[in-house]
Design a protein around this motif. Sequence first.
Motif: not given
Length: 171
Positions: A61-90
């Motif tokens: 379960m602890v190892e899965k957390h790295d995957e969750y973090y990577n998924a978060m970063k991918m979602r943040i990058d996606y929104l940033a490409k759309k021009g959305i302010d992602t400071a709170d998500l970061d």
Amino acid sequence: NLAVLEEKLNAQKVKVEALAETVTNEELKNAIKDLKDLWKEVRKANQRLIVQLTNSKLENMVEKHDEYYNAMKMRIDYLAKKGIDTADLDAVAEKFKSEVDDLKEAQKEAELVWSNVKDKEDLEGAKDAQAKVRESMKATKETLKEFLKAFNELYKPVKGEGKENKEDTTP
């Protein structure tokens, strides 16, 4: 190992039952004492096995957390490409990363405690260490929920835009 102990336990039990009719009380008491000692050994091995299985599950379960973090970063990058302010998500993602680091540290400590288990008191210490890991997981779970809620709020306008523009690829 546990199966071998169970076989020994059953053999000792049969031996005690067979002795009951032909031996003195002293011999029967000694045989019963041996049976009790063997039973304690089986229980101890069983408890160690449970702790080991729990540690293994927690480690996965602890190892899965790295995957969750990577998924978060991918979602943040996606929104940033759309021009959305992602400071709170970061900020939430970095909070999550910090909590994951704490979680990993708690897991390392739990594994160290577990590897040094020698008796019942040590076993209780291992269970306490596992409880700390679970508490850390509760914190990461709450932060993950916080991230998902914030992401969904920011994603709604993009999602609506995607219905008009069929080329939208959702993360």
